[in-house]
Design a protein around this motif. Structure first.
Motif, PDB file in Angstrom:
ATOM      1  N   LYS A  39       0.860  -1.180   0.000  1.00 12.48           N
ATOM      2  CA  LYS A  39       0.000   0.000   0.000  1.00 12.48           C
ATOM      3  C   LYS A  39       0.900   1.235   0.000  1.00 12.48           C
ATOM      4  CE  LYS A  39      -4.121   1.819   0.502  1.00 12.48           C
ATOM      5  NZ  LYS A  39      -4.587   2.006  -0.871  1.00 12.48           N
ATOM      6  N   ILE A  40       0.652   2.127  -0.942  1.00 14.68           N
ATOM      7  CA  ILE A  40       1.464   3.338  -1.044  1.00 14.68           C
ATOM      8  C   ILE A  40       0.604   4.537  -0.646  1.00 14.68           C
ATOM      9  CG2 ILE A  40       2.888   4.748  -2.594  1.00 14.68           C
ATOM     10  CD1 ILE A  40       3.952   1.904  -2.454  1.00 14.68           C
ATOM     11  N   SER A  41       1.122   5.382   0.201  1.00 16.23           N
ATOM     12  CA  SER A  41       0.348   6.558   0.603  1.00 16.23           C
ATOM     13  C   SER A  41       0.822   7.786  -0.163  1.00 16.23           C
ATOM     14  CB  SER A  41       0.493   6.778   2.107  1.00 16.23           C
ATOM     15  OG  SER A  41       1.775   7.301   2.374  1.00 16.23           O
ATOM     16  N   PRO A  42      -0.079   8.770  -0.307  1.00  6.11           N
ATOM     17  CA  PRO A  42       0.299  10.000  -1.019  1.00  6.11           C
ATOM     18  C   PRO A  42       1.553  10.639  -0.427  1.00  6.11           C
ATOM     19  CG  PRO A  42      -2.053   9.972  -0.592  1.00  6.11           C
ATOM     20  CD  PRO A  42      -1.471   8.800   0.146  1.00  6.11           C
ATOM     21  N   GLY A  43       1.714  10.495   0.879  1.00  7.81           N
ATOM     22  CA  GLY A  43       2.878  11.082   1.559  1.00  7.81           C
ATOM     23  C   GLY A  43       4.205  10.482   1.126  1.00  7.81           C
ATOM     24  N   GLN A  44       4.133   9.321   0.480  1.00  6.06           N
ATOM     25  CA  GLN A  44       5.363   8.703  -0.004  1.00  6.06           C
ATOM     26  C   GLN A  44       5.698   9.156  -1.418  1.00  6.06           C
ATOM     27  OE1 GLN A  44       3.652   4.719   1.062  1.00  6.06           O
ATOM     28  NE2 GLN A  44       5.763   4.251   1.538  1.00  6.06           N
ATOM     29  N   ILE A  45       4.726   9.781  -2.063  1.00  7.00           N
ATOM     30  CA  ILE A  45       4.876  10.134  -3.468  1.00  7.00           C
ATOM     31  C   ILE A  45       5.026  11.639  -3.684  1.00  7.00           C
ATOM     32  CG2 ILE A  45       3.756  10.075  -5.727  1.00  7.00           C
ATOM     33  CD1 ILE A  45       4.131   7.332  -5.051  1.00  7.00           C
ATOM     34  N   TYR A  46       4.066  12.383  -3.161  1.00 10.39           N
ATOM     35  CA  TYR A  46       4.004  13.808  -3.514  1.00 10.39           C
ATOM     36  C   TYR A  46       5.178  14.664  -3.045  1.00 10.39           C
ATOM     37  CZ  TYR A  46      -0.501  12.842  -5.593  1.00 10.39           C
ATOM     38  OH  TYR A  46      -1.485  12.336  -6.393  1.00 10.39           O
ATOM     39  N   PRO A  47       5.667  14.447  -1.824  1.00  8.24           N
ATOM     40  CA  PRO A  47       6.833  15.267  -1.436  1.00  8.24           C
ATOM     41  C   PRO A  47       8.027  15.022  -2.352  1.00  8.24           C
ATOM     42  CG  PRO A  47       5.839  14.232   0.486  1.00  8.24           C
ATOM     43  CD  PRO A  47       5.197  13.612  -0.721  1.00  8.24           C
ATOM     44  N   PHE A  48       8.180  13.772  -2.780  1.00  9.99           N
ATOM     45  CA  PHE A  48       9.291  13.449  -3.674  1.00  9.99           C
ATOM     46  C   PHE A  48       9.081  14.061  -5.062  1.00  9.99           C
ATOM     47  CE2 PHE A  48      11.515  10.295  -6.512  1.00  9.99           C
ATOM     48  CZ  PHE A  48      12.792  10.775  -6.240  1.00  9.99           C
ATOM     49  N   LEU A  49       7.841  14.019  -5.538  1.00 10.56           N
ATOM     50  CA  LEU A  49       7.542  14.650  -6.830  1.00 10.56           C
ATOM     51  C   LEU A  49       7.845  16.146  -6.778  1.00 10.56           C
ATOM     52  CD1 LEU A  49       4.184  12.870  -7.835  1.00 10.56           C
ATOM     53  CD2 LEU A  49       6.366  12.702  -9.036  1.00 10.56           C
ATOM     54  N   LYS A  50       7.523  16.739  -5.636  1.00  6.80           N
ATOM     55  CA  LYS A  50       7.786  18.163  -5.447  1.00  6.80           C
ATOM     56  C   LYS A  50       9.298  18.437  -5.488  1.00  6.80           C
ATOM     57  CE  LYS A  50       6.567  21.874  -2.289  1.00  6.80           C
ATOM     58  NZ  LYS A  50       7.066  22.001  -0.923  1.00  6.80           N
TER      59      LYS A  50
END
Ligand SMILES: [Zn+2]
Length: 141
Positions: A39-50
């Protein structure tokens, strides 16, 4: 500016998936879940994309709501992926390759199930019983 450090699989996957095609953050999450089985949470993705965007490795298109944005690699981002692939080598190849098996007979991709048959002392994967039976006889379905 120093390079972004890739310290976990999620980050590696984010970059790899973006190198395949431009996509929404949401799509990235879903694909990552499929490939990692976690399970992947938005918190694992969006800060890195930023962070990638701040480094100008990634740019976005679309409305300024995070779920509507499409992320894509810039030319600098693509060079970053090349540097990563040099650094990670085989690991990179394994990570980027979707978990698919191909039929030993017709070469189609087997997504689920499939059919195993022991031939010449080892198990080969086939998409169906037909292929398993036709294997080595030259006729393809
Ligand atoms: Zn087949």
């Amino acid at each position: 500016m120093s390079d972004i450090e890739i310290k976990n699989v999620i980050k590696l996957f984010t970059v790899l998936l973006l190198s395949e095609k431009e996509q929404h953050g949401y799509e990235l999450m879903k694909k990552m879940e499929e490939r990692t089985g976690k399970k992947i949470s938005p918190g694992q993705i969006y800060p890195f994309l930023k962070q990638l965007k701040e480094h100008k490795y990634v740019d976005t298109e679309g409305r300024e709501e995070r779920d509507k944005l499409v992320y894509y690699l810039t030319p600098e981002g693509k060079r970053f992926v090349v540097r990563l692939s040099e650094k990670f080598g085989d690991l990179f190849e394994i990570a980027i390759k979707p978990k698919l098996t191909e039929c030993a007979h017709c070469k189609c991709e087997i997504y689920k199930g499939g059919y195993k048959k022991k031939i010449g002392g080892r198990y080969l994967d086939f998409c169906c019983r037909n292929c398993a039976n036709s294997y080595g006889k030259g006729n393809r379905h």
